[in-house]
Design a protein around this motif. Sequence first.
Motif, PDB file in Angstrom:
ATOM      1  N   UNK A   1       1.227  -6.551  -8.353  1.00 19.71           N
ATOM      2  CA  UNK A   1       2.147  -7.691  -8.144  1.00 19.71           C
ATOM      3  C   UNK A   1       1.083  -8.679  -7.440  1.00 19.71           C
ATOM      4  N   UNK A   2       0.360  -8.556  -6.691  1.00 14.17           N
ATOM      5  CA  UNK A   2      -0.624  -9.253  -5.779  1.00 14.17           C
ATOM      6  C   UNK A   2      -1.454 -10.258  -7.107  1.00 14.17           C
ATOM      7  N   UNK A   3      -2.005  -9.300  -7.850  1.00 13.68           N
ATOM      8  CA  UNK A   3      -2.680 -10.010  -9.043  1.00 13.68           C
ATOM      9  C   UNK A   3      -1.846 -11.044  -9.819  1.00 13.68           C
ATOM     10  N   UNK A   4      -0.824 -10.586 -10.317  1.00 13.01           N
ATOM     11  CA  UNK A   4       0.134 -11.401 -10.844  1.00 13.01           C
ATOM     12  C   UNK A   4       0.496 -12.576 -10.147  1.00 13.01           C
TER      13      UNK A   4
ATOM     14  N   UNK B   1      -5.884   5.715 -11.850  1.00 15.15           N
ATOM     15  CA  UNK B   1      -5.856   6.891 -10.845  1.00 15.15           C
ATOM     16  C   UNK B   1      -4.904   6.898 -10.079  1.00 15.15           C
ATOM     17  N   UNK B   2      -4.508   5.427  -9.456  1.00 12.18           N
ATOM     18  CA  UNK B   2      -3.479   5.305  -8.501  1.00 12.18           C
ATOM     19  C   UNK B   2      -2.112   5.429  -9.114  1.00 12.18           C
ATOM     20  N   UNK B   3      -1.959   4.993 -10.349  1.00  6.38           N
ATOM     21  CA  UNK B   3      -0.692   5.310 -11.205  1.00  6.38           C
ATOM     22  C   UNK B   3      -0.608   6.755 -11.433  1.00  6.38           C
ATOM     23  N   UNK B   4      -1.424   7.448 -11.504  1.00  5.18           N
ATOM     24  CA  UNK B   4      -1.479   9.036 -11.738  1.00  5.18           C
ATOM     25  C   UNK B   4      -1.402   9.773 -10.406  1.00  5.18           C
ATOM     26  N   UNK B   5      -1.324   9.159  -9.222  1.00  4.33           N
ATOM     27  CA  UNK B   5      -1.097   9.722  -8.108  1.00  4.33           C
ATOM     28  C   UNK B   5      -2.542  10.395  -7.434  1.00  4.33           C
TER      29      UNK B   5
ATOM     30  N   UNK C   1      -3.972  -8.572   1.107  1.00  2.00           N
ATOM     31  CA  UNK C   1      -2.784  -7.974   1.103  1.00  2.00           C
ATOM     32  C   UNK C   1      -3.085  -6.541   2.043  1.00  2.00           C
ATOM     33  N   UNK C   2      -1.974  -6.017   2.463  1.00  2.00           N
ATOM     34  CA  UNK C   2      -1.897  -4.884   3.572  1.00  2.00           C
ATOM     35  C   UNK C   2      -1.807  -3.722   2.865  1.00  2.00           C
ATOM     36  N   UNK C   3      -2.777  -2.823   2.452  1.00  2.00           N
ATOM     37  CA  UNK C   3      -2.689  -1.602   1.950  1.00  2.00           C
ATOM     38  C   UNK C   3      -2.843  -0.454   2.965  1.00  2.00           C
TER      39      UNK C   3
ATOM     40  N   UNK D   1      -0.474   1.068  -6.089  1.00  2.00           N
ATOM     41  CA  UNK D   1      -0.436   0.454  -7.570  1.00  2.00           C
ATOM     42  C   UNK D   1       0.168  -0.843  -7.406  1.00  2.00           C
ATOM     43  N   UNK D   2       1.627  -0.654  -7.261  1.00  2.00           N
ATOM     44  CA  UNK D   2       2.683  -1.703  -7.259  1.00  2.00           C
ATOM     45  C   UNK D   2       2.047  -3.043  -6.520  1.00  2.00           C
TER      46      UNK D   2
END
Length: 78
Positions: free
Chosen positions: A21-24, A50-54, A71-73, A16-17
Amino acid sequence: YEVKKMENMEITRKIYSKIIFSIRDKKMTQKKVSEIIGMKPQTFSDNLTKLKDGKFPSVETLKKLQDALEIDLGINFF
């Protein structure tokens, strides 16, 4: 089970972070990203929540985000 849940929460929050961060960093909006990956803005927002909530969104969604944001996820297929 509880340890696995905590590990998932840590992983999803890191993803999520990275996305936020990438969007910003790219001076984009969530709406623009949703358009690029072919998703309705509300669905995209729901996936971020959902990501933020795990919870993990689909691998397909993560792959599209990884490609769109360059980005690399950790979603790498040959």
